[in-house]
Design a protein around this motif. Sequence first.
Motif, short mmCIF file in Angstrom:
data_model
loop_
_atom_site.label_atom_id
_atom_site.label_comp_id
_atom_site.label_asym_id
_atom_site.label_seq_id
_atom_site.Cartn_x
_atom_site.Cartn_y
_atom_site.Cartn_z
N PHE A 1 -7.49 3.76 -0.81
CA PHE A 1 -7.40 2.32 -0.54
C PHE A 1 -8.78 1.70 -0.31
O PHE A 1 -8.93 0.48 -0.40
CB PHE A 1 -6.49 2.05 0.66
CG PHE A 1 -5.06 2.39 0.38
CD1 PHE A 1 -4.40 1.79 -0.67
CD2 PHE A 1 -4.40 3.33 1.14
CE1 PHE A 1 -3.08 2.12 -0.95
CE2 PHE A 1 -3.08 3.66 0.87
CZ PHE A 1 -2.43 3.06 -0.19
N GLY B 1 3.00 6.37 -5.46
CA GLY B 1 2.89 6.59 -6.89
C GLY B 1 3.30 5.42 -7.76
O GLY B 1 3.37 5.56 -8.99
N ALA B 2 3.60 4.27 -7.15
CA ALA B 2 4.05 3.13 -7.96
C ALA B 2 2.86 2.37 -8.52
O ALA B 2 1.93 2.05 -7.79
CB ALA B 2 4.91 2.20 -7.11
N SER B 3 2.91 2.08 -9.82
CA SER B 3 1.87 1.26 -10.43
C SER B 3 2.04 -0.17 -9.91
O SER B 3 3.08 -0.50 -9.36
CB SER B 3 2.04 1.28 -11.95
OG SER B 3 3.26 0.67 -12.28
N PRO B 4 1.02 -1.02 -10.09
CA PRO B 4 1.15 -2.40 -9.60
C PRO B 4 2.42 -3.10 -10.08
O PRO B 4 3.07 -3.82 -9.31
CB PRO B 4 -0.11 -3.07 -10.14
CG PRO B 4 -1.11 -1.96 -10.23
CD PRO B 4 -0.33 -0.73 -10.59
N GLU C 1 0.84 -1.20 0.00
CA GLU C 1 0.00 0.00 0.00
C GLU C 1 0.87 1.24 0.00
O GLU C 1 0.57 2.22 -0.69
CB GLU C 1 -0.92 0.00 1.23
CG GLU C 1 -2.06 -0.97 1.14
CD GLU C 1 -3.10 -0.74 2.23
OE1 GLU C 1 -2.81 -0.01 3.19
OE2 GLU C 1 -4.21 -1.31 2.11
N LYS D 1 9.79 -3.33 -7.42
CA LYS D 1 10.60 -2.61 -6.44
C LYS D 1 10.37 -3.04 -5.00
O LYS D 1 11.19 -2.76 -4.13
CB LYS D 1 10.32 -1.10 -6.56
CG LYS D 1 10.84 -0.53 -7.86
CD LYS D 1 10.74 0.97 -7.84
CE LYS D 1 12.11 1.60 -7.97
NZ LYS D 1 12.12 3.04 -7.83
N VAL D 2 9.23 -3.68 -4.73
CA VAL D 2 8.95 -4.06 -3.33
C VAL D 2 8.75 -5.56 -3.19
O VAL D 2 9.51 -6.25 -2.51
CB VAL D 2 7.72 -3.30 -2.78
CG1 VAL D 2 7.50 -3.66 -1.31
CG2 VAL D 2 7.90 -1.80 -2.93
N PHE E 1 11.97 7.04 -3.02
CA PHE E 1 11.10 6.07 -3.70
C PHE E 1 10.08 6.73 -4.65
O PHE E 1 10.02 6.41 -5.83
CB PHE E 1 10.36 5.23 -2.65
CG PHE E 1 9.70 4.00 -3.21
CD1 PHE E 1 10.38 2.81 -3.30
CD2 PHE E 1 8.38 4.04 -3.64
CE1 PHE E 1 9.77 1.67 -3.81
CE2 PHE E 1 7.75 2.91 -4.15
CZ PHE E 1 8.46 1.73 -4.23
N PHE F 1 10.28 0.73 3.84
CA PHE F 1 10.72 -0.47 3.12
C PHE F 1 11.99 -1.03 3.77
O PHE F 1 13.02 -0.37 3.77
CB PHE F 1 10.97 -0.15 1.65
CG PHE F 1 9.76 0.39 0.96
CD1 PHE F 1 8.59 -0.36 0.88
CD2 PHE F 1 9.77 1.65 0.40
CE1 PHE F 1 7.46 0.14 0.24
CE2 PHE F 1 8.65 2.16 -0.24
CZ PHE F 1 7.49 1.40 -0.31
N THR G 1 5.32 -1.69 -11.00
CA THR G 1 6.47 -1.10 -10.32
C THR G 1 6.54 -1.59 -8.87
O THR G 1 7.63 -1.89 -8.36
CB THR G 1 6.37 0.44 -10.33
OG1 THR G 1 6.04 0.84 -11.65
CG2 THR G 1 7.66 1.07 -9.91
N ILE H 1 10.08 7.15 -9.03
CA ILE H 1 8.96 6.71 -9.87
C ILE H 1 8.52 7.84 -10.78
O ILE H 1 8.18 7.61 -11.94
CB ILE H 1 7.81 6.19 -8.99
CG1 ILE H 1 8.19 4.82 -8.44
CG2 ILE H 1 6.51 6.09 -9.77
CD1 ILE H 1 7.40 4.39 -7.26
N PHE I 1 -2.26 5.37 -6.47
CA PHE I 1 -0.96 5.83 -6.98
C PHE I 1 -1.08 7.05 -7.88
O PHE I 1 -0.06 7.64 -8.25
CB PHE I 1 -0.15 4.69 -7.61
CG PHE I 1 -0.71 4.13 -8.89
CD1 PHE I 1 -1.61 3.08 -8.87
CD2 PHE I 1 -0.29 4.62 -10.12
CE1 PHE I 1 -2.10 2.53 -10.05
CE2 PHE I 1 -0.77 4.08 -11.31
CZ PHE I 1 -1.68 3.04 -11.26
N SER J 1 3.81 1.61 -1.24
CA SER J 1 4.37 1.78 -2.58
C SER J 1 3.32 2.37 -3.52
O SER J 1 3.59 3.30 -4.28
CB SER J 1 4.85 0.42 -3.08
OG SER J 1 5.18 0.48 -4.43
N ASP J 2 2.11 1.83 -3.42
CA ASP J 2 0.98 2.33 -4.19
C ASP J 2 0.76 3.82 -3.90
O ASP J 2 0.64 4.66 -4.80
CB ASP J 2 -0.26 1.51 -3.77
CG ASP J 2 -1.46 1.73 -4.67
OD1 ASP J 2 -1.40 2.63 -5.52
OD2 ASP J 2 -2.46 1.02 -4.51
#
Lengths: 300, 351
Positions: free
Chosen positions: B53, A204-207, A198, A213-214, B99, B88, A209, B103, B74, A200-201
């Motif tokens: 979410f 701004g990371a797309s699924p 979550e 990355k994670v 991070f 992370f 990415t 992106i 995102f 990462s989401d």
Amino acid sequence: MSIKKSFRNFFTAQTNSRLKDLLLVLPTYLWIIIVFFIPVFSVLILSFAELSPVTRTVVNFPVLSNYAKLFIRTDYARLLLRTFFIAVTVTASSVLFAYVVAYFIAFRVLKNKYTVLFLFQAPYFATYMLILLAWRLMLGSTGVINSLLLYFGLISEPIKLLGYNLFSVWLVLTATWFPWLILPIFVSLEKIDRVLLEASDDLGASPITTFLKVTFPLSLPGVFVAVLFVFIPTMGEFIAPAVVGGRTGILFGNLIYDFFLKGFRWDVAAAFTVYLLIITFIAVFLLYRRIGFRKLMESL
Amino acid sequence: MKIDVELKNVTKKFGDVVAVSDVSFQVEKGQFFSLLGPSGCGKTTILRMISGFEKPTEGEILIEGEPMADVPPFKRPTNLVFQSLALFPHLNVYENIAFGLKIKKIPENEIKARVKEMLDLVRLPGYEKRKISQLSGGEKQRIAIVRALVNKPTVLLLDEPLGPLDLKLREEMIVELKRIKREVGTTFIYVTHDQGEALTMSDKIAVMKAGKIMQIGSPIEIYEQPNSEFVANFIGGTNVFKGRYENGAVEVDNLGKITVTPECQLSKGSVLVSIKPEKIFIGRKLNALDNIFAGEVKEAYYQGRVVTYRVLLENGSSISVVAPSPGMEGIFGIGEKVKIGWNKKDSKLIT
């Protein structure tokens, strides 16, 4: 009574603590020595001895002639290379398949995860030999697959690739290994805190990415364990090639097997085993360097 | 004033459970807005709906006037500081903060400058190479906050980020957060169950109970003019009496007449009166107060800065009093006969 008492005193007394510690870990060390060091050490000694093929007594010691055998006939060295190549390919494909399934179970299956996981382990209720024999029936130019395809007129002559050859060895090893590899990969995927995904989401990371990355980096310990699980035994594999390998599909393990049981050259077999050991150790060492032994074991 | 976040009649159901029920509010640009309530009141669900979410079952969420219904997390101009921080573990401090910027394909040298600026902001310069596992609780907190802030979100969402910290660290972080807020000027939406945190930091507080907003107002309004028994009790605790209002006074059973300020006059009838414990004076002799009652100390808790008493009044009611420690007349012992009293402006009528 007194024995019991002194025994209890021994384990409660403050003195002798070093001796006590030693005694407590002794079973572990004994176990490792018995099941690992003694056999490996025997093989190592044997590999430097020259045995008489007839009497199997030591004629010469120490010699390097057994090791030199690898280079006397080029096809031995080539076989070792091919085995390494097959082990790498089988490892790559079975880990990839296992990863896809483990990912699916860990992230997409919401109910009865562990039942699904268990079902994938079901093939292991049959013995390895039985699985291989089933594959032998399926493959081959007159095997089930080719026969069915011919019967339904989908092909006009048997598919060569599905005969008894190196490709079949790869196919069978991959198919039999990958369910086993689901477990360590699943464990490391399941361990990932979902809130990290979550996060990462949210950042701004797309699924895709997020996966790259994670999820994937955090599942690497499980992947490395899976790699060891499949790479080590595949390097020494000799049963699958014997059953479905035909003439072109034999591996280095079959060579060792033949030296050992057919040629009665235990000394050469031992030296060739040491070659396998060295390659395996290098592989383990490289993985160890990459993520550390502790992390590797923790992910089990 | 520009509105950054707006909720219009938002309802969220999980199956049959209504987590958030018909909630509407607006958050102005640059505001520190707190959602305050006990656990399970739906405040985190609101935050998760703003960050994307969770999807509202009914109603609409707008950020800078844009409807967010079909925008995945995102792609939203929000960043969330998670309750568990969610740093992370496989990345170091620099990689964690960078991070979001990586992106967005921001040039490496700009990323470096912005990460450095952020570490300076939270007074952790030179922490770039540290591993997350090497950080203390307070340091992790700061990194989590700047990992979100570095992306320059329209709204920064904070989900009880101070929860796991010990008291001392928490007080430090409250000061720190206020300073960060002042320096960056971003809109903050802060979720907490701690009324102290909310009162100290917020420009505006929404007090929630069981999925509904009970009251929205500035910290002073919420504290001094609670509109319900729940809010009065939740914010700092209070003494509540039930009575009948008539001519500037309330007649309370087992207590007698309480004078109240004429301003808070309501229609005649059944009302609740709230008197905050710290507005009540306690002493052997009291005069010049509008309401004075005699009683006996039943419980006394010494808490350092203050002493909390429970006093049983002669006419049968029990009242709690928070007094400075030690007061003019020292600390009263259990069983001591005392008088308590307060001014009529501190008798608040609540509906």
